[in-house]
Design a protein around this motif. Structure first.
Motif, PDB file in Angstrom:
ATOM      1  N   VAL A 166       0.853  -1.191   0.000  1.00  0.00           N
ATOM      2  CA  VAL A 166       0.000   0.000   0.000  1.00  0.00           C
ATOM      3  C   VAL A 166       0.887   1.238   0.000  1.00  0.00           C
ATOM      4  O   VAL A 166       1.601   1.497   0.979  1.00  0.00           O
ATOM      5  CB  VAL A 166      -0.944   0.005   1.220  1.00  0.00           C
ATOM      6  CG1 VAL A 166      -1.759   1.300   1.250  1.00  0.00           C
ATOM      7  CG2 VAL A 166      -1.862  -1.207   1.174  1.00  0.00           C
ATOM      8  N   LEU A 169       0.581  -6.506   9.350  1.00  0.00           N
ATOM      9  CA  LEU A 169       0.927  -5.260   8.675  1.00  0.00           C
ATOM     10  C   LEU A 169       2.362  -4.932   9.018  1.00  0.00           C
ATOM     11  O   LEU A 169       2.744  -4.947  10.195  1.00  0.00           O
ATOM     12  CB  LEU A 169       0.006  -4.115   9.115  1.00  0.00           C
ATOM     13  CG  LEU A 169       0.249  -2.762   8.421  1.00  0.00           C
ATOM     14  CD1 LEU A 169      -1.060  -1.978   8.273  1.00  0.00           C
ATOM     15  CD2 LEU A 169       1.278  -1.899   9.175  1.00  0.00           C
ATOM     16  N   VAL A 226      -6.167  -0.035   4.234  1.00  0.00           N
ATOM     17  CA  VAL A 226      -5.820  -1.068   5.217  1.00  0.00           C
ATOM     18  C   VAL A 226      -7.083  -1.730   5.750  1.00  0.00           C
ATOM     19  O   VAL A 226      -7.141  -2.952   5.922  1.00  0.00           O
ATOM     20  CB  VAL A 226      -4.998  -0.461   6.375  1.00  0.00           C
ATOM     21  CG1 VAL A 226      -4.811  -1.483   7.498  1.00  0.00           C
ATOM     22  CG2 VAL A 226      -3.643   0.011   5.864  1.00  0.00           C
ATOM     23  N   LYS A 275       2.941  -1.748   4.209  1.00  0.00           N
ATOM     24  CA  LYS A 275       2.499  -0.363   4.046  1.00  0.00           C
ATOM     25  C   LYS A 275       3.655   0.616   3.970  1.00  0.00           C
ATOM     26  O   LYS A 275       4.543   0.617   4.820  1.00  0.00           O
ATOM     27  CB  LYS A 275       1.574   0.056   5.203  1.00  0.00           C
ATOM     28  CG  LYS A 275       0.963   1.430   4.989  1.00  0.00           C
ATOM     29  CD  LYS A 275       0.094   1.870   6.144  1.00  0.00           C
ATOM     30  CE  LYS A 275      -0.594   3.194   5.820  1.00  0.00           C
ATOM     31  NZ  LYS A 275       0.351   4.284   5.526  1.00  0.00           N
ATOM     32  N   GLU A 276       3.617   1.464   2.962  1.00  0.00           N
ATOM     33  CA  GLU A 276       4.579   2.550   2.851  1.00  0.00           C
ATOM     34  C   GLU A 276       4.440   3.464   4.067  1.00  0.00           C
ATOM     35  O   GLU A 276       3.341   3.733   4.538  1.00  0.00           O
ATOM     36  CB  GLU A 276       4.334   3.320   1.551  1.00  0.00           C
ATOM     37  CG  GLU A 276       5.216   4.532   1.358  1.00  0.00           C
ATOM     38  CD  GLU A 276       6.701   4.206   1.292  1.00  0.00           C
ATOM     39  OE1 GLU A 276       7.487   5.035   1.794  1.00  0.00           O
ATOM     40  OE2 GLU A 276       7.066   3.135   0.768  1.00  0.00           O
ATOM     41  N   CYS A 286      -6.149  -4.306  12.314  1.00  0.00           N
ATOM     42  CA  CYS A 286      -5.314  -5.446  11.908  1.00  0.00           C
ATOM     43  C   CYS A 286      -5.514  -6.636  12.844  1.00  0.00           C
ATOM     44  O   CYS A 286      -5.558  -7.787  12.394  1.00  0.00           O
ATOM     45  CB  CYS A 286      -3.843  -5.037  11.872  1.00  0.00           C
ATOM     46  SG  CYS A 286      -3.437  -3.862  10.561  1.00  0.00           S
ATOM     47  N   GLY A 302      -4.559   5.963   3.446  1.00  0.00           N
ATOM     48  CA  GLY A 302      -4.029   4.691   3.921  1.00  0.00           C
ATOM     49  C   GLY A 302      -4.974   3.908   4.808  1.00  0.00           C
ATOM     50  O   GLY A 302      -5.112   2.693   4.660  1.00  0.00           O
ATOM     51  N   VAL A 334      -0.736  -6.710   4.716  1.00  0.00           N
ATOM     52  CA  VAL A 334      -0.376  -5.391   4.182  1.00  0.00           C
ATOM     53  C   VAL A 334       1.090  -5.060   4.456  1.00  0.00           C
ATOM     54  O   VAL A 334       1.550  -5.130   5.606  1.00  0.00           O
ATOM     55  CB  VAL A 334      -1.260  -4.290   4.802  1.00  0.00           C
ATOM     56  CG1 VAL A 334      -0.823  -2.908   4.302  1.00  0.00           C
ATOM     57  CG2 VAL A 334      -2.733  -4.525   4.488  1.00  0.00           C
ATOM     58  N   VAL A 379       5.407  -2.021   8.167  1.00  0.00           N
ATOM     59  CA  VAL A 379       5.692  -0.716   7.574  1.00  0.00           C
ATOM     60  C   VAL A 379       7.017  -0.789   6.827  1.00  0.00           C
ATOM     61  O   VAL A 379       7.998  -1.342   7.329  1.00  0.00           O
ATOM     62  CB  VAL A 379       5.742   0.379   8.654  1.00  0.00           C
ATOM     63  CG1 VAL A 379       6.046   1.737   8.032  1.00  0.00           C
ATOM     64  CG2 VAL A 379       4.420   0.430   9.416  1.00  0.00           C
TER      65      VAL A 379
END
Length: 330
Positions: free
Chosen positions: A70, A118, A81, A93-94, A111, A77, A91, A120
């Motif tokens: 993502v 998830l 999510v 995630k940026e 989550c 965002g 996920v 990052v």
């Protein structure tokens, strides 16, 4: 069998990092892309030869990937999510994890409820230059001073959604500064006090309210202290972290880390000029190992609540005109 992955958001970060990382991954394959801009989507879709979607929900329902990367604007965002978690899709995630501490808590609960992982994206954590720093810091005696800087020049620092606090959550602190903040938390933990000054005045009459330049002072109970300069206006492009101790110092720049003696002479150094592409692939492979139960998720919601608290303390410090303890924001 490779994990099936999709990329949602086809901006600069996806083109530079996530798509090359997926194409170079040994454990994942790209099965679809998504972007709300039909022209950008068509262009990428043709180049990559995979299905394309303008809505994340449609992609998830049609293909049910194992995970998605993502990389959407900050304000979008949470919804993406949430859509993934509702379908049990993991996920990657940026950064940033969230635009506020409140949103960070909500995403953590989302989550957990969806039983999805998830993680990052922080490519520096998969680059040996950065992973070697902790060992070098052990060799400089007692660290007491931090001097950090992450700057580059763009003619339009408030351009697009990044210049709007309501959409971005903030400016250079929460956006590009997230990388340097992560290094501080990784190497030294959460500081006990933060004092931030920042401005939106690089372009007079620019019409944006997200800071283009910031100076953050920080201190720890261990008597370690220092400052960080962040800017998307200040040239030349610079990324450095200099930590001074009682027996020497460590100087970290992009692609190189050096341990220096008290006189500034290089005692040892490590360079890796071609790391970015392989770091992106390594990050994706690591996430696949997390999903397979082979590795712990060291960049998940629990860890990034601290990042959200640090960032929130910067903005509260500016508003209050005094030091703030980031742990109070949790």
């Amino acid at each position: 069998m490779k994990r099936r992955a999709a990329v949602i958001g086809l901006g600069h970060q996806s083109l530079e990092d996530h798509l090359p990382g997926l194409l170079g991954s040994s454990r994942a394959e790209l099965v679809a892309v998504c972007d709300s801009n039909p022209d950008i989507l068509r262009q990428r879709q043709e180049a990559l030869q995979v299905p394309g979607f303008t809505r994340a929900g449609e992609l998830l329902d049609a293909l049910a990937p194992d995970f998605v990367v993502v990389a959407v604007p900050h304000h979008a965002g949470r919804e993406v999510v949430q859509e993934c978690a509702a379908r049990g899709v993991h996920v990657l995630k940026e950064k940033p994890f969230a635009t506020s501490v409140e949103e960070a808590r909500e995403l953590t609960q989302i989550c957990q409820a969806g039983q999805v992982e998830l993680m990052v994206t922080l490519q520096r954590r998969f680059n040996p230059i950065y992973t070697s720093v902790a060992g070098l810091l052990d060799q400089i005696g007692t660290p007491f001073l931090i001097d950090g800087q992450y700057t580059f020049h763009t003619d339009d620092p408030g351009g697009g959604w990044r210049g709007d606090v309501r959409q971005a959550g903030g400016g250079c602190i929460i956006d590009m500064g997230y990388h340097l903040i992560d290094l501080l938390l990784w190497y030294f933990g959460m500081p006990s006090r933060v004092l931030a000054e920042f401005s939106t005045t690089a372009v007079p009459g620019g019409g944006y309210d997200a800071e283009d330049t910031a100076v953050i002072q920080l201190g720890y109970d261990s008597d370690l202290y220092g400052s960080v300069l962040l800017s998307r206006w200040v040239a030349p492009k610079t990324e450095r972290l200099h930590v001074v101790g009682t027996r020497g110092s460590v100087l970290l720049t992009k692609g190189q880390v050096q341990r220096l003696d008290l006189g500034g002479a290089v005692v040892e150094e490590l360079t890796r000029p071609h790391a970015p592409a392989s770091a992106s692939a390594a990050q994706i492979d690591y996430f696949c190992r997390v999903l397979d139960g082979e590795r712990p998720n060291t960049s998940g919601p629990d860890q990034h609540l601290a990042h959200a608290a640090f960032i929130a303390s910067c903005y509260r410090s500016k508003a209050a005109g005094r030091y703030i303890d980031p742990k109070e924001m949790l």
